[in-house]
Every structure is written in C-alpha cells, then in structure tokens.
Motif scaffolding. Structure first.
Motif, mmCIF file in Angstrom:
data_model
loop_
_atom_site.group_PDB
_atom_site.id
_atom_site.type_symbol
_atom_site.label_atom_id
_atom_site.label_comp_id
_atom_site.label_asym_id
_atom_site.label_seq_id
_atom_site.Cartn_x
_atom_site.Cartn_y
_atom_site.Cartn_z
ATOM 1 N N GLU A 1 62.510 35.122 33.147
ATOM 2 C CA GLU A 1 61.861 34.616 32.908
ATOM 3 C C GLU A 1 60.569 35.741 31.599
ATOM 4 O OE1 GLU A 1 57.196 34.605 35.542
ATOM 5 O OE2 GLU A 1 59.257 34.671 36.241
ATOM 6 N N ARG A 2 60.850 36.336 31.798
ATOM 7 C CA ARG A 2 60.666 37.389 30.901
ATOM 8 C C ARG A 2 61.215 37.631 28.991
ATOM 9 N NH1 ARG A 2 62.582 42.394 28.765
ATOM 10 N NH2 ARG A 2 63.276 42.791 30.123
ATOM 11 N N SER A 3 62.296 36.963 29.534
ATOM 12 C CA SER A 3 62.821 37.068 28.318
ATOM 13 C C SER A 3 62.285 35.281 27.667
ATOM 14 C CB SER A 3 64.842 35.849 28.713
ATOM 15 O OG SER A 3 65.286 35.576 27.904
ATOM 16 N N LYS A 4 62.656 34.360 28.447
ATOM 17 C CA LYS A 4 61.672 32.607 28.286
ATOM 18 C C LYS A 4 60.322 33.322 27.337
ATOM 19 C CE LYS A 4 64.303 29.972 31.679
ATOM 20 N NZ LYS A 4 63.753 28.947 32.964
ATOM 21 N N LEU A 5 60.177 33.756 27.731
ATOM 22 C CA LEU A 5 58.554 34.338 27.170
ATOM 23 C C LEU A 5 58.247 35.251 26.151
ATOM 24 C CD1 LEU A 5 56.210 35.526 30.221
ATOM 25 C CD2 LEU A 5 56.007 33.071 29.377
ATOM 26 N N GLU A 6 59.386 36.124 25.949
ATOM 27 C CA GLU A 6 59.937 36.119 24.249
ATOM 28 C C GLU A 6 59.681 35.662 23.326
ATOM 29 O OE1 GLU A 6 62.372 39.704 26.053
ATOM 30 O OE2 GLU A 6 60.175 41.148 25.997
ATOM 31 N N LYS A 7 60.712 34.750 23.977
ATOM 32 C CA LYS A 7 61.350 33.408 23.079
ATOM 33 C C LYS A 7 59.700 32.688 22.598
ATOM 34 C CE LYS A 7 66.148 33.173 24.306
ATOM 35 N NZ LYS A 7 67.408 32.514 24.758
ATOM 36 N N LYS A 8 59.428 32.502 23.970
ATOM 37 C CA LYS A 8 58.439 31.526 23.051
ATOM 38 C C LYS A 8 56.995 32.601 22.161
ATOM 39 C CE LYS A 8 54.677 28.480 25.675
ATOM 40 N NZ LYS A 8 54.349 28.613 26.675
ATOM 41 N N GLU B 1 50.217 39.764 27.508
ATOM 42 C CA GLU B 1 49.666 39.871 28.741
ATOM 43 C C GLU B 1 50.920 39.653 30.194
ATOM 44 O OE1 GLU B 1 45.625 38.384 28.825
ATOM 45 O OE2 GLU B 1 45.055 40.311 27.777
ATOM 46 N N GLN B 2 51.409 37.949 29.891
ATOM 47 C CA GLN B 2 51.814 37.810 30.825
ATOM 48 C C GLN B 2 53.569 38.883 30.994
ATOM 49 O OE1 GLN B 2 53.202 33.731 31.201
ATOM 50 N NE2 GLN B 2 50.952 32.766 30.099
ATOM 51 N N ILE B 3 53.785 38.303 29.681
ATOM 52 C CA ILE B 3 54.988 40.121 29.621
ATOM 53 C C ILE B 3 54.705 41.245 29.716
ATOM 54 C CG2 ILE B 3 56.402 41.029 27.715
ATOM 55 C CD1 ILE B 3 56.442 38.180 26.507
ATOM 56 N N ALA C 1 45.448 34.206 20.078
ATOM 57 C CA ALA C 1 44.784 34.306 21.031
ATOM 58 C C ALA C 1 46.050 33.526 22.144
ATOM 59 C CB ALA C 1 43.402 33.493 21.730
ATOM 60 N N LYS C 2 46.747 32.403 21.728
ATOM 61 C CA LYS C 2 47.915 32.049 22.518
ATOM 62 C C LYS C 2 48.962 33.276 22.960
ATOM 63 C CE LYS C 2 48.921 27.172 21.982
ATOM 64 N NZ LYS C 2 49.273 26.077 21.488
ATOM 65 N N GLU C 3 49.095 34.241 21.643
ATOM 66 C CA GLU C 3 49.780 35.313 21.690
ATOM 67 C C GLU C 3 49.274 36.388 22.519
ATOM 68 O OE1 GLU C 3 51.144 36.305 17.591
ATOM 69 O OE2 GLU C 3 51.378 34.298 17.152
ATOM 70 N N LYS C 4 48.324 36.484 22.379
ATOM 71 C CA LYS C 4 48.123 38.093 23.163
ATOM 72 C C LYS C 4 48.166 37.376 24.342
ATOM 73 C CE LYS C 4 43.557 40.520 24.523
ATOM 74 N NZ LYS C 4 42.415 39.981 24.855
ATOM 75 N N ALA C 5 47.657 35.845 25.529
ATOM 76 C CA ALA C 5 48.353 35.596 26.905
ATOM 77 C C ALA C 5 49.622 35.801 27.028
ATOM 78 C CB ALA C 5 47.727 34.265 26.511
#
Length: 375
Positions: free
Chosen positions: A323-330, A361-363, A354-358
């Motif tokens: 999940e973290r790998s997907k978020l990092e690619k995104k 935070e998830q990562i 703002a998108k990148e900040k969110a």
C-alpha cells in the motif's frame, strides 16, 4: 757545371729503372714498388696498430667480465630478454591504476563491512525517505565521541535537533542525513575549502581548487539547504516556497534528464566523485546506532527481519508495504504534474500541494504502523 752533371746522372737512373719495370711486366711478374715513406713513419704506424689491437683485447675482456656478472645476477644467459621483460613488467605495474580497498564481506560476521564497520544488509536499497532508527541522543554522543570540540555555530544538541526538525518536514531520514554531514565535514572538524562560519554541512557548491561553496546565515538554514539538495536528487518536484539551496534547480534539472536517486547508495559517483561515498555514510550511521541513548541502552543495529513475525502479522506487514509503495508512486506522479504547472496558476498549485500533503500524511501513518510492528 756541377748542376748539369747531376741532372744528367738523375735522368740516366730514371731510364734504367723504367727499363727494369717494363722487363718484369713482360715476364709476368709484378712491378717492384719502392716505398718512398720515411722509416720513422712506418714505425709509427706499426706501433699504432699494436696499441689498437691491445685496446680491443682489453675491451673484449671487460665485456666478458660484465656479461658473467649479469649472468650470475639474473640467472640466465639471455640477459637482453630478461632485462626487457623486467622493464616491461615495471612499466605495466606503474601504469596499472591503484585500486581502493573494496567493500568486503567480514570474515567473522559474513556482512559487508567498510573501515572495520559492518554495514546494514540492505544498505544498497535503503531509501533516503523514512523515519530515523537512531535517536537524537545517540547522534549527539557520536559527534562528541569522535570530535570533542566540533567547530559549530551552535551546540551539538541544536545541530542534531535541526536535522530531526527539517528532515521531518520533508520526510527524509534525519539520522543518515546527519551521518552524511559528518562525512562531508569530518565530524565538524572541517579543514578543506569550506569554513565553519559558512554553515555549509554538505559541501554545497564546493568544486575544489579553492572554491569555498555556498554560505548560510544560520546553522538551521544550512541544514535546510542540505536536505533540500537531497530532495532535488530524490524527487522531481519544483522548489519549495522556503527554498534556500542555491543549486536546487541545477541538481533537479540533471536528475530530470538522468533519473532521480532516492537511495543513499545511489549517491556513489553522483553526489561525490569518490568511490565508496555511500559506504562511508553507512559506516557513520552504524557507529551512531552503537551509541547509548538517554536511557543508557544501546540500540541494536540489526535490521528488521519480517520472517520473525507470525503468519498473520507478516501478511499485514506485506500489505502495508504494498500500500505504501502504491501511494509513493502516486505521489511521484502528482509531483510530476505539479512540476508542469505554471507559477501563475496559484489555485491549481495550492490544490496540488494539498493533494501531495494528504498523500504524505497517509504514507507517514503507514510508516508509523510499520515501525510499531517492528518493535
């Protein structure tokens, strides 16, 4: 009267000799050549010939003695071939480049080591991003242990706190970034082109030949510039609003052409031209982990092994990693989008930030869960 008689006698003698020579030639005999050289000239020529012969003999004897000595020294009668082989061997050895001490597996532990320090098993893939494994106390203790009098414009605790604070803002590893600063400055002893009052902790703008590089007003700004320069290598994002790194755009443009570098091992041959640059950083980081923290407990430097988890926890841990790998690619894609936005589109830019900040935070939340599982 006497003159006429003498002339007549000489003429008669010449006719007589001519007749004798002609008669000899008619009989098949060689004519008799009467030498007209004086006696002392012939004697001089004979002595010269004897002297030259003697010198040749002495020279030959000396050459034979030299040859025999060389045979004894080299151990072969083929002196010329042996000497030529030795000379070519010396040339080849002098032309051969000197190889530096490679990173070798340790004989005792089997791990890769550098300078007598075992490196992490996964040091070649360790990300520039992430949470620290060492504590601030361990970092301070390492600096004081190596250099009791660091040339800083603040206290040791403050410089360590600045790294933890500034790295936390951008998601970088503060402990390894500080280890890089220790390598660059010689544990804040300096001694090169960069001077302590420049607050330049990573050699920014230092190209050698007496070029001192960039200077910053405060130690905190110097730390921020260091971390921003790491970001220029690891992301393709446009500059942050509080940009202080004077070479950020240059480094970012290079990485856009050649590809980003988001591991510490990737700094070999890119951040610094010398070999084993990343290994030096990792050795400093490993030494940091061996220092005692505030509680007096030495943190283990052994890397986390997911196989130590039970089946259920290991499944959950692997899910977190994916999940973290997907978020990092995104996040990387969003950063590319932002880099293409014109500065005039402030609203779009703010939305993008703002998108990148969110996503960050998830990562960060996933990283916290991973760290909790590791404990």
């Amino acid at each position: 009267m006497n003159y006429k008689i003498l002339s007549t006698l000489v003429l008669l003698a010449g006719w007589s000799l001519s007749g004798i020579a002609q008669a000899s030639m008619e009989d098949g005999q060689q004519p008799v050549v009467v030498s007209q050289q004086p006696t002392h000239v012939a004697e001089h020529a004979q002595k010269s010939s004897l002297r030259i012969g003697k010198e040749k003999q002495e020279h030959t004897t000396a050459a034979q003695r030299l040859y025999q000595r060389q045979v004894k020294q080299v151990g072969s009668t083929n002196i010329a071939a042996r000497v030529q082989a030795q000379e070519s061997k010396q040339v080849r050895s002098s032309e051969r480049p000197r190889t530096k001490t490679p990173v070798r597996p340790s004989n005792t532990t089997g791990k890769y080591s550098f300078g007598g320090v075992d490196l992490p098993d996964d040091y070649k893939s360790m990300s520039i991003f992430g949470r620290p494994q060492a504590t601030q106390q361990q970092a301070s203790n390492l600096i004081r242990a190596v250099n009791p009098r660091p040339k800083l414009n603040c206290s040791v605790e403050e410089i360590v706190r600045f790294y933890w604070l500034e790295a936390g803002k951008v998601g970088l590893r503060p402990d390894i970034a500080l280890a890089q600063a220790l390598v660059e400055t010689g544990y804040f002893a300096y001694g090169g082109e960069v001077k302590p009052d420049q607050n330049n902790f990573c050699g920014l703008g230092t190209t050698g030949k007496g070029v001192p590089g960039a200077s910053f007003k405060t130690p905190q700004l110097g730390v921020r510039a260091h971390l921003q320069h790491l970001l220029a290598y690891a992301t393709v994002a446009v500059a942050a609003p509080d940009l202080v790194d004077p070479r950020y755009e240059l480094a970012r443009d290079i990485r856009l052409r050649k590809g980003k570098i988001d591991t510490w091992y990737g700094l070999n041959g890119t951040w610094a031209t010398g070999s084993h640059y990343a290994e030096k950083i990792m050795a400093a980081y490993q030494n940091m982990l061996t220092q005692a923290d505030a509680s007096g407990i030495v943190q283990p430097s052994k890397p986390f092994d997911p196989n130590t988890l039970d089946k259920h926890e290991r499944k959950r841990y692997e899910k977190l990693i994916k999940e973290r790998s997907k978020l990092e690619k995104k996040l990387a894609k969003e950063e590319v989008k932002r880099s293409k936005l014109d500065a005039s589109y402030q609203k779009k830019l703010q939305k993008q930030l703002a998108k990148e900040k969110a996503l960050r935070e998830q990562i960060a939340e996933l990283l916290r869960e991973e760290e909790a599982m590791k404990r």
